[in-house]
Design a protein around this motif. Structure first.
Motif, PDB file in Angstrom:
ATOM      1  N   UNK A  49       5.331  -1.910  -3.365  1.00 51.73           N
ATOM      2  CA  UNK A  49       6.181  -1.498  -2.238  1.00 51.73           C
ATOM      3  C   UNK A  49       5.986  -0.026  -1.912  1.00 51.73           C
ATOM      4  N   UNK A  50       5.946   0.809  -2.943  1.00 51.93           N
ATOM      5  CA  UNK A  50       5.727   2.245  -2.737  1.00 51.93           C
ATOM      6  C   UNK A  50       4.363   2.473  -2.089  1.00 51.93           C
ATOM      7  N   UNK A  51       3.338   1.780  -2.605  1.00 44.99           N
ATOM      8  CA  UNK A  51       1.990   1.942  -2.039  1.00 44.99           C
ATOM      9  C   UNK A  51       1.984   1.508  -0.570  1.00 44.99           C
ATOM     10  N   UNK A  52       2.623   0.381  -0.255  1.00 45.27           N
ATOM     11  CA  UNK A  52       2.642  -0.133   1.115  1.00 45.27           C
ATOM     12  C   UNK A  52       3.347   0.824   2.071  1.00 45.27           C
ATOM     13  N   UNK A  53       4.440   1.427   1.598  1.00 46.81           N
ATOM     14  CA  UNK A  53       5.183   2.376   2.433  1.00 46.81           C
ATOM     15  C   UNK A  53       4.356   3.631   2.715  1.00 46.81           C
ATOM     16  N   UNK A  54       3.553   4.024   1.750  1.00 48.69           N
ATOM     17  CA  UNK A  54       2.717   5.217   1.921  1.00 48.69           C
ATOM     18  C   UNK A  54       1.478   4.943   2.763  1.00 48.69           C
ATOM     19  N   UNK A  55       1.112   3.680   2.905  1.00 46.83           N
ATOM     20  CA  UNK A  55      -0.096   3.316   3.653  1.00 46.83           C
ATOM     21  C   UNK A  55       0.247   2.239   4.682  1.00 46.83           C
ATOM     22  N   UNK A  56       1.078   2.574   5.666  1.00 47.20           N
ATOM     23  CA  UNK A  56       1.504   1.559   6.642  1.00 47.20           C
ATOM     24  C   UNK A  56       0.350   0.994   7.467  1.00 47.20           C
ATOM     25  N   UNK A  57      -0.745   1.753   7.538  1.00 45.67           N
ATOM     26  CA  UNK A  57      -1.887   1.292   8.330  1.00 45.67           C
ATOM     27  C   UNK A  57      -2.827   0.389   7.531  1.00 45.67           C
ATOM     28  N   UNK A  58      -2.611   0.273   6.244  1.00 47.93           N
ATOM     29  CA  UNK A  58      -3.532  -0.471   5.377  1.00 47.93           C
ATOM     30  C   UNK A  58      -3.343  -1.976   5.534  1.00 47.93           C
TER      31      UNK A  58
END
Length: 243
Positions: A72-81
């Protein structure tokens, strides 16, 4: 940014898969590890040396809470991924005869291979379905398709993933998301380092152990757009020891 996540990606087969997905398919690779940060960094350096990109990401696949929190933290930091490829490779062995097998040796192997498949795949499944494209590749084992004495826990865990592969493939094929399993036999890697290769290769029709790059080549094909009509399959890569 199109990404691929490889669990247990720091060493052996996982490392080879990371390198292939980055180098041949151009993915930004998330190299998951649990304990060996140095090995994960070495894998990342190997990618970068070849002009590819990636990053290391630490979580225990068997810990559902940790998986959710970290991803979740990774996804929030990389919304374009956009994660297009998921390789469930993490696995451990705790071998012994079943009559001597401790409860913790059973449950820890199940937690990593079988529960780990659920935890990581379940996190991404809705995203893959919404984007109407994805590749899920589960690294199982010859033990999961034929059973191996002294590995009842490992055989059971990998056989569970085989069944999950076949069922999930049927559920999501209409959304252009494929699910396949790769079942290696004796592959020269960290997990086979203590084995008597000279003795064991006499049991293998190809008369040799496989190489991690050979497994990675197969995974890379299944992860590519060329494999869009292959789903629900368990592909053995074992030199003919079991078909």
């Amino acid at each position: 940014m199109k990404c691929a996540l490889v669990t247990g990606g720091s060493r052996g087969i996982g490392r080879a898969i990371c390198k292939k997905l980055a180098g041949e398919l151009g993915y930004h690779v998330l190299i998951n590890y649990q304990g060996n940060e140095e090995a994960a960094k070495q894998t990342l350096a190997a990618l970068q040396d070849e002009g590819a990109t990636g990053e290391i990401i630490k979580f225990d696949v068997g810990n559902a809470t940790e998986v959710k929190e970290v991803l979740n933290i990774w996804s929030e930091r990389h919304p374009e991924a956009i994660v297009e490829v998921l390789v469930n490779n993490a696995g451990i062995t705790k071998d012994s005869l079943f009559m001597w097998m401790r409860p913790e040796d059973w449950s820890s192997v199940m937690d990593v291979s079988l529960q780990g498949f659920y935890n990581v795949t379940h996190f991404f499944i809705q995203k893959l379905l919404r984007q109407r494209y994805g590749r899920i590749i589960n690294i199982v084992s010859v033990s999961g398709v034929k059973g191996t004495a002294g590995q009842v826990n490992y055989s059971a865990a990998k056989a569970g993933v085989v069944g999950a592969t076949k069922a999930l493939a049927q559920e999501i094929a209409k959304r252009n998301v494929t699910v396949n399993a790769v079942a290696p036999g004796f592959i020269r890697s960290d997990m086979t380092v203590g084995m008597d290769e000279k003795e064991l290769k006499t049991l293998i029709p190809a008369n040799r152990f496989g190489e991690v790059e050979e497994v990675a080549d197969l995974v890379c094909f299944l992860a590519s757009r060329k494999a869009g009509y292959i789903t629900g399959e368990v592909i053995n890569i074992n030199g003919g020891i079991y078909t």
